[in-house]
Design a protein around this motif. Structure first.
Motif, PDB file in Angstrom:
ATOM      1  N   PHE A  14       0.861  -1.189   0.000  1.00 27.59           N
ATOM      2  CA  PHE A  14       0.000   0.000   0.000  1.00 27.59           C
ATOM      3  C   PHE A  14       0.894   1.235   0.000  1.00 27.59           C
ATOM      4  O   PHE A  14       2.111   1.120  -0.155  1.00 27.59           O
ATOM      5  CB  PHE A  14      -1.001  -0.028   1.176  1.00 27.59           C
ATOM      6  CG  PHE A  14      -0.389   0.192   2.536  1.00 27.59           C
ATOM      7  CD1 PHE A  14       0.250  -0.838   3.199  1.00 27.59           C
ATOM      8  CD2 PHE A  14      -0.450   1.431   3.165  1.00 27.59           C
ATOM      9  CE1 PHE A  14       0.817  -0.649   4.450  1.00 27.59           C
ATOM     10  CE2 PHE A  14       0.104   1.642   4.422  1.00 27.59           C
ATOM     11  CZ  PHE A  14       0.745   0.593   5.058  1.00 27.59           C
ATOM     12  N   SER A  22       2.747   4.599  -1.361  1.00 26.85           N
ATOM     13  CA  SER A  22       3.187   5.103  -2.660  1.00 26.85           C
ATOM     14  C   SER A  22       3.660   4.003  -3.622  1.00 26.85           C
ATOM     15  O   SER A  22       3.819   4.262  -4.809  1.00 26.85           O
ATOM     16  CB  SER A  22       4.268   6.160  -2.490  1.00 26.85           C
ATOM     17  OG  SER A  22       5.358   5.605  -1.809  1.00 26.85           O
ATOM     18  N   CYS A  40      11.261   4.771  -3.191  1.00 26.78           N
ATOM     19  CA  CYS A  40      10.385   4.964  -2.030  1.00 26.78           C
ATOM     20  C   CYS A  40      10.290   3.645  -1.245  1.00 26.78           C
ATOM     21  O   CYS A  40      10.592   2.569  -1.773  1.00 26.78           O
ATOM     22  CB  CYS A  40       9.004   5.466  -2.438  1.00 26.78           C
ATOM     23  SG  CYS A  40       8.005   4.307  -3.367  1.00 26.78           S
TER      24      CYS A  40
HETATM   25  P1  GTP Z   1       6.425   7.777   0.633  1.00 26.10           P
HETATM   26  O1  GTP Z   1       6.672   6.481   1.329  1.00 26.10           O
HETATM   27  O2  GTP Z   1       6.998   8.920   1.368  1.00 26.10           O
HETATM   28  O3  GTP Z   1       6.777   7.761  -0.804  1.00 26.10           O
HETATM   29  O4  GTP Z   1       4.845   8.054   0.636  1.00 26.10           O
HETATM   30  P2  GTP Z   1       3.660   7.161   1.205  1.00 26.10           P
HETATM   31  O5  GTP Z   1       2.399   7.711   0.643  1.00 26.10           O
HETATM   32  O6  GTP Z   1       3.927   5.716   0.983  1.00 26.10           O
HETATM   33  O7  GTP Z   1       3.708   7.503   2.734  1.00 26.10           O
HETATM   34  P3  GTP Z   1       4.034   6.595   3.992  1.00 26.10           P
HETATM   35  O8  GTP Z   1       4.983   5.505   3.633  1.00 26.10           O
HETATM   36  O9  GTP Z   1       4.434   7.536   5.073  1.00 26.10           O
HETATM   37  O10 GTP Z   1       2.633   6.000   4.381  1.00 26.10           O
HETATM   38  C1  GTP Z   1       2.033   4.949   3.664  1.00 26.10           C
HETATM   39  C2  GTP Z   1       0.558   5.169   3.551  1.00 26.10           C
HETATM   40  O11 GTP Z   1      -0.012   5.202   4.856  1.00 26.10           O
HETATM   41  C3  GTP Z   1       0.130   6.489   2.901  1.00 26.10           C
HETATM   42  O12 GTP Z   1       0.098   6.450   1.506  1.00 26.10           O
HETATM   43  C4  GTP Z   1      -1.233   6.670   3.481  1.00 26.10           C
HETATM   44  O13 GTP Z   1      -2.161   5.885   2.789  1.00 26.10           O
HETATM   45  C5  GTP Z   1      -1.051   6.145   4.881  1.00 26.10           C
HETATM   46  N1  GTP Z   1      -0.684   7.229   5.797  1.00 26.10           N
HETATM   47  C6  GTP Z   1       0.511   7.775   6.008  1.00 26.10           C
HETATM   48  N2  GTP Z   1       0.466   8.724   6.936  1.00 26.10           N
HETATM   49  C7  GTP Z   1      -0.803   8.773   7.325  1.00 26.10           C
HETATM   50  C8  GTP Z   1      -1.508   9.549   8.277  1.00 26.10           C
HETATM   51  O14 GTP Z   1      -0.982  10.408   8.970  1.00 26.10           O
HETATM   52  N3  GTP Z   1      -2.825   9.267   8.386  1.00 26.10           N
HETATM   53  C9  GTP Z   1      -3.445   8.333   7.642  1.00 26.10           C
HETATM   54  N4  GTP Z   1      -4.729   8.116   7.772  1.00 26.10           N
HETATM   55  N5  GTP Z   1      -2.831   7.591   6.764  1.00 26.10           N
HETATM   56  C10 GTP Z   1      -1.525   7.803   6.594  1.00 26.10           C
END
Ligand code: GTP
Ligand code: MG
Length: 572
Positions: free
Chosen positions: A232, A234, A244
């Protein structure tokens, strides 16, 4: 067609494949390397993911894309091979086990090949030809997985002959090269498109991500045979940049008994695991067991194992992986972001550009802290696009209103319902260019009243801030939460100051410098989006002062003067 394997050839092959043994040497440095998100290791190969999806007629829901890719991954193996392995011989050799649907080579800590067979039986057939290596001076864990190593290289290697393998570029281009590349484009719109193409996940990188999930599922299935592990964030929401992290969700719901009715037999399965009162504790127990297996038997090294996630470095792929369980809301956020990205191509282009700009200036970071996260930044772009006139994308409330009964989703009392059928969504005819949108984005947030207002993509309108946090972005599904709660005032100030500076910079540099006949030889002058990626003077500000719309510093002025001078010199 699958070829029959003669007994003699079969035994020769048996000696050629081994199940990968565990490498412990150099793990410390591996971990350090993987912590640098932008290292070259993560950048792989090939065509882009979007192109593949666009080949299909109409839109595909994320669930459909996930199911297709999971199925592909289950028919695939990962083979560690020699850097001089000859492609033709390698393929001829592998084809003895079954039809090859797709393959590619990539380089991480060594050379690897991903081979996707036409059917799963071929994987089983390949397994028959494998052996666990016996090494006199090392004890080996007899762990079998679809990560194989080709050992009997003599049979496939052509000595002194360069390999014919199409090894795709390993690294996504460094920022300086990106600046040069963008400077050669003719318009800001082309620059933005080119930036997206350079940074987005490739088709192969995407396949590798699903394969890593599938390999991890094999480990988890030892305890929970019917579980699934899905990527899930990005990796799948359409906004992933090469390098990423790989966010993974261990889905146990199908077997958790959460919604189970009493069976006719009256029998319930008893797992060999202690019960706990809190779901959080159960999740922690499960994740720590799987994390331990990855660390001990799999090709990974645990970096952090605090609930609710296990973070580990996956050596063969070079990915930093975050494994979580019971994180259904994040899965829904991923689906929502994917949907928005598919609705209009400008969404992805703008998100990529803003993410790249933010990373170049240290607005976002791979290290957790008071920075704005990529997720928050993406929500800010979505909100801005909802505020255009006419709006480019609909509000989340509108998407919920369009939902059918099959879309109904309530997770822990949060309404996560929104339409999955893209054809029900009517978009308004906004014709703004990427250039206009990028300029307007910076202006919008340069003057946004962060002190009093909250960003809310559910309503598509600013709301009064319910709490005192410097930046308030309502969580789309858990509406009482602020996704940017971690952001402190000085980080928000930096963001605002950079928006002001960038808004001014892009307006001053919005035309490509005219080129003479020496194109390609002369130094290329940064212009347009390139200038936004150059080091900024305002990035280090600490105070919370409002700045006016004017050159943010004398340094920027002189930078631009020097750019113009260089350009004039080139022309003369
Ligand atoms: P990068 O890893 O930085 O490329 O982006 P990413 O979208 O994958 O972000 P991350 O790995 O931090 O988080 C993965 C997923 O978790 C995100 O795409 C969101 O769907 C979810 N997510 C991240 N932070 C939050 C948050 O603060 N609240 C909520 N509800 N979901 C989050
Ligand atoms: Mg992520």
């Amino acid at each position: 067609m699958r070829m029959r394997i003669s007994p003699s050839f079969g035994s020769a092959m048996a000696s050629s494949f081994t199940v990968c043994r565990l490498h412990t040497i150099g793990r410390g440095s591996l971990v350090k390397c993987l912590q640098k998100v932008d290292t070259f290791l993560h950048r792989n190969i090939g065509t882009n993911v979007v192109a593949v999806q666009e080949e299909k007629n109409g839109f595909k829901s994320l669930n459909a894309v996930q199911a297709e890719r999971q199925e592909q991954a289950e028919r695939s193996v990962l083979i560690s091979c020699h850097s001089r392995t000859n492609e033709k011989k390698f393929l001829k050799y592998i084809a003895n086990y079954g039809d090859i649907q797709k393959y590619f080579f990539y380089e991480s800590y060594g050379m690897y090949a991903v081979v996707e067979f036409a059917n799963q039986e071929s994987v089983a057939s390949l397994f028959e030809g494998t052996a666990i290596p016996s090494i006199s001076h090392e004890s080996v864990v007899p762990f079998k997985s679809r990560l194989l190593s080709m050992r009997n290289l003599d049979s496939v290697d052509l000595p002194n002959q360069p390999s014919g393998k199409k090894r795709q570029a390993q690294t996504s281009i460094p920022i300086n090269e990106l600046i040069q590349r963008l400077s050669k484009e003719e318009s800001i719109d082309q620059q933005i498109t080119s930036l997206t193409e350079a940074y987005q996940l490739t088709e192969e990188n995407c396949r590798l991500r699903f394969l890593v999930c599938s390999l991890l599922k094999d480990i988890a299935a030892g305890f929970f045979p019917e579980c699934t592990i899905k990527p899930f964030g990005s990796s799948v929401n359409g906004f992933g940049k090469l390098g990423c992290d790989l966010d993974m969700f261990l889905d146990l719901d199908g077997i958790s008994g959460r919604n189970a009715t009493i069976p006719k037999s009256g029998l319930f399965l008893e797992y060999q695991m202690k019960r706990a009162n809190l779901e959080r504790i159960v999740t922690q127990n499960i994740l720590s067991v799987i994390g331990e297996c990855v660390d001990q038997f799999g090709p990974g090294k645990i970096l952090n194992a605090r609930c609710p996630l296990v973070r580990f470095a996956h050596q063969p792929s070079g990915f930093q992986c975050d494994l979580t369980a019971n994180n259904r809301v994040a899965m829904k956020s991923t689906e929502l972001l994917y949907l928005y990205g598919e609705l209009d191509p400008r969404v992805r282009h703008l998100v990529f550009t803003v993410r790249c700009w933010a990373r170049a200036h240290g607005i976002t970071s791979s290290i957790p802290g008071a920075w704005i996260s990529n997720f928050s930044l993406t929500v800010m772009v979505l909100f801005f696009l909802q505020r255009r006139s006419p709006p480019i994308i609909p509000t989340l409330d509108h998407l919920r209103d369009l939902a059918g009964p099959e879309d109904k989703s309530v997770i822990e009392d949060n309404d996560c319902t929104f339409v999955s059928d893209f054809s029900k969504i009517q978009l308004e005819s906004n014709t703004e260019t990427l250039e206009q949108l990028l300029c307007e984005f910076f202006e919008f947030y340069a003057s946004f009243s962060f002190r009093t207002l909250s960003i809310n993509i559910r309503k598509g309108k600013e709301q009064n801030k319910p709490e005192v946090a410097p930046l308030h972005i309502q969580n789309p599904f858990e509406t009482t939460l602020n996704v940017s709660k971690n952001v402190n005032a000085s980080q928000l100030d930096r963001f605002v100051a950079l928006c002001q500076e960038s808004s001014w910079l892009i307006q001053q540099n919005n035309t490509a410098p005219s080129r003479d006949g020496t194109k390609g030889k002369a130094t290329i002058t940064p212009w347009g989006v390139s200038t936004l990626l150059l080091p900024s003077q305002v990035a280090g500000i600490k105070t919370r002062k409002r700045r006016k719309f004017e050159p943010a510093s004398e340094r920027i002025k002189s930078l631009l003067e020097s750019l113009k001078n260089t350009n004039q010199q080139n022309q003369s």
